[in-house]
Motif scaffolding. Structure first.
Motif, PDB file in Angstrom:
ATOM      1  N   PRO A  37       0.752  -0.780   0.126  1.00  0.00           N
ATOM      2  CA  PRO A  37       0.265  -0.237  -0.173  1.00  0.00           C
ATOM      3  C   PRO A  37       0.510   1.662  -0.111  1.00  0.00           C
ATOM      4  CG  PRO A  37      -1.173  -1.692   2.054  1.00  0.00           C
ATOM      5  CD  PRO A  37       0.323  -2.196   0.801  1.00  0.00           C
ATOM      6  N   ASP A  38       2.042   1.191   0.707  1.00  0.00           N
ATOM      7  CA  ASP A  38       2.641   2.409   0.940  1.00  0.00           C
ATOM      8  C   ASP A  38       3.461   2.827  -1.131  1.00  0.00           C
ATOM      9  OD1 ASP A  38       4.456   4.485   1.870  1.00  0.00           O
ATOM     10  OD2 ASP A  38       6.240   3.706   1.886  1.00  0.00           O
ATOM     11  N   ALA A  39       3.724   1.271  -0.866  1.00  0.00           N
ATOM     12  CA  ALA A  39       4.194   1.607  -2.562  1.00  0.00           C
ATOM     13  C   ALA A  39       3.790   1.792  -3.390  1.00  0.00           C
ATOM     14  CB  ALA A  39       4.903   0.282  -3.036  1.00  0.00           C
ATOM     15  N   VAL A  40       2.339   1.576  -3.717  1.00  0.00           N
ATOM     16  CA  VAL A  40       0.675   2.714  -4.580  1.00  0.00           C
ATOM     17  C   VAL A  40       0.955   4.485  -4.199  1.00  0.00           C
ATOM     18  CG1 VAL A  40      -0.921   2.495  -4.940  1.00  0.00           C
ATOM     19  CG2 VAL A  40      -0.178   0.497  -4.724  1.00  0.00           C
ATOM     20  N   ALA A  52      -0.198  11.679 -15.351  1.00  0.00           N
ATOM     21  CA  ALA A  52      -0.566  10.324 -15.699  1.00  0.00           C
ATOM     22  C   ALA A  52      -1.901  10.447 -14.676  1.00  0.00           C
ATOM     23  CB  ALA A  52       0.638   9.508 -15.528  1.00  0.00           C
ATOM     24  N   SER A  53      -2.087   9.709 -16.004  1.00  0.00           N
ATOM     25  CA  SER A  53      -3.809   8.317 -14.739  1.00  0.00           C
ATOM     26  C   SER A  53      -4.430   7.873 -14.337  1.00  0.00           C
ATOM     27  CB  SER A  53      -5.155   8.533 -16.572  1.00  0.00           C
ATOM     28  OG  SER A  53      -4.774   8.105 -17.790  1.00  0.00           O
ATOM     29  N   ALA A  54      -3.121   6.657 -14.845  1.00  0.00           N
ATOM     30  CA  ALA A  54      -2.821   5.394 -14.408  1.00  0.00           C
ATOM     31  C   ALA A  54      -1.655   4.975 -14.548  1.00  0.00           C
ATOM     32  CB  ALA A  54      -3.624   4.646 -15.724  1.00  0.00           C
ATOM     33  N   PHE A  55      -1.788   3.701 -13.656  1.00  0.00           N
ATOM     34  CA  PHE A  55       0.032   3.692 -13.691  1.00  0.00           C
ATOM     35  C   PHE A  55       0.584   1.835 -12.915  1.00  0.00           C
ATOM     36  CE2 PHE A  55      -1.189   5.738  -9.044  1.00  0.00           C
ATOM     37  CZ  PHE A  55      -1.275   4.222  -8.231  1.00  0.00           C
ATOM     38  N   GLY A  56       1.417   0.880 -13.089  1.00  0.00           N
ATOM     39  CA  GLY A  56       1.394   0.037 -12.974  1.00  0.00           C
ATOM     40  C   GLY A  56       3.089   0.121 -12.723  1.00  0.00           C
ATOM     41  N   ASP A  76      -5.486  -0.021  -9.627  1.00  0.00           N
ATOM     42  CA  ASP A  76      -6.619   0.156  -9.622  1.00  0.00           C
ATOM     43  C   ASP A  76      -6.416  -1.080  -7.419  1.00  0.00           C
ATOM     44  OD1 ASP A  76      -8.058   1.685 -11.154  1.00  0.00           O
ATOM     45  OD2 ASP A  76      -8.516  -0.683 -12.072  1.00  0.00           O
ATOM     46  N   TYR A  77      -5.348  -0.521  -7.635  1.00  0.00           N
ATOM     47  CA  TYR A  77      -5.200  -1.343  -6.446  1.00  0.00           C
ATOM     48  C   TYR A  77      -6.025  -1.394  -4.536  1.00  0.00           C
ATOM     49  CZ  TYR A  77      -2.570  -3.475  -2.272  1.00  0.00           C
ATOM     50  OH  TYR A  77      -2.203  -4.280  -0.940  1.00  0.00           O
ATOM     51  N   PRO A  78      -6.644  -2.129  -4.497  1.00  0.00           N
ATOM     52  CA  PRO A  78      -5.930  -3.330  -4.303  1.00  0.00           C
ATOM     53  C   PRO A  78      -6.499  -4.941  -5.257  1.00  0.00           C
ATOM     54  CG  PRO A  78      -8.066  -3.254  -2.387  1.00  0.00           C
ATOM     55  CD  PRO A  78      -7.642  -1.919  -3.368  1.00  0.00           C
ATOM     56  N   GLY A  79      -7.928  -3.486  -6.365  1.00  0.00           N
ATOM     57  CA  GLY A  79      -7.998  -4.159  -7.963  1.00  0.00           C
ATOM     58  C   GLY A  79      -7.486  -4.645  -8.731  1.00  0.00           C
ATOM     59  N   VAL A  80      -7.849  -5.056  -9.824  1.00  0.00           N
ATOM     60  CA  VAL A  80      -6.692  -4.939 -11.434  1.00  0.00           C
ATOM     61  C   VAL A  80      -6.667  -4.723 -12.524  1.00  0.00           C
ATOM     62  CG1 VAL A  80      -4.880  -6.261 -12.454  1.00  0.00           C
ATOM     63  CG2 VAL A  80      -5.364  -6.758 -10.211  1.00  0.00           C
TER      64      VAL A  80
END
Length: 256
Positions: A37-40, A52-56, A76-80
């Protein structure tokens, strides 16, 4: 340019600037193990900085048979996110080979935005690539960590703002973030390199519901040898039994 040289150059530039993660150095807090969660949260800060609107964040699978990107988390964490499924599929195979050999960022535009294409095209030390996710624009930063681990930090969006000096800064932050996340799971990735092709075959057949006797018949082995391969792969993955070994192998992308 080797990835070690890039890290050193990026570190020097990054330490001159204020950033929400603090100073970037291999001995700093940003390099130590963090929770996912901290990394997210940290990755989201980077995404905000470049609009940016999204990342991974993805790990490169150590599988000797199939090159693929294994997702760790996305926006989208915790989703995918749907885009993650494309990136971790066949779309990401070319980028896996590039990431293993280079740290040069790669970008793509597939959303019809001429402005995005023009902006990315002006960036030095980057190159275009086929879209990782259809209908999007984005940039992928190859990253490396200890024990030979490598991966990719990806940002997508139709309004990304990224200038040359910010490119190096963002890449430095991606290196730092990946190093911290890699420390959470270094043992799994390290052990995966030692698993033989035959051991993987036995694990894959186990994942498909085959018994030791069926595995032995399929691979033309004795039951004792089939069990021995399964025992060895279980030990190498630090699993308590073959079912947990299968689960770990699936998570690491060693089998599918």
């Amino acid at each position: 340019m080797k990835h070690a040289d890039i890290k050193m150059a990026a570190e020097a530039l990054f330490n001159e600037r204020h950033n929400p993660l603090g100073a970037f150095s291999l001995g700093s807090e940003t390099h130590r193990a963090v929770t996912i969660p901290d990394a997210v949260r940290r990755c989201r800060w980077i995404a905000v900085d470049i609009n940016a609107s999204a990342f991974g964040l993805f790990f490169v699978s150590p599988s000797p048979e199939r090159a693929r990107l294994v997702p760790c988390f996305d926006s989208d964490y915790p989703g995918v996110a749907v885009s993650t499924k494309f990136i971790s599929g066949s779309n990401g195979e070319e980028m896996v080979h590039h990431t293993r050999d280079s740290t040069e960022p790669r970008w793509w535009t597939d959303d019809g935005s001429a402005a995005m294409n023009a902006m990315f095209g002006k960036l030095a030390w980057t190159g275009p690539m086929a879209p990782l996710a259809p209908g999007t624009s984005g940039i992928a930063f190859p990253v490396h960590a200890d024990r030979g681990q490598c991966g990719l930090v990806v940002f997508t969006g139709s309004e990304i703002i990224l200038k040359q000096d910010l490119l190096y800064e963002v890449h430095a932050r991606c290196f730092s973030l990946f190093a911290a996340v890699a420390r959470i799971r270094p043992s799994d990735a390290g052990r995966a390199h030692t698993i033989s092709k035959r051991e993987l075959e036995c694990l894959k057949l186990t994942a498909n519901g085959h018994t030791s006797e069926q595995i032995a018949r399929t691979l033309k082995l004795s039951v004792h040898t089939a069990n021995q391969y399964l025992t060895q792969s279980t030990q190498k993955l630090n699993a308590v039994n073959r079912n947990q070994a299968v689960a770990k192998a699936l998570r690491l992308g060693l089998i599918d």
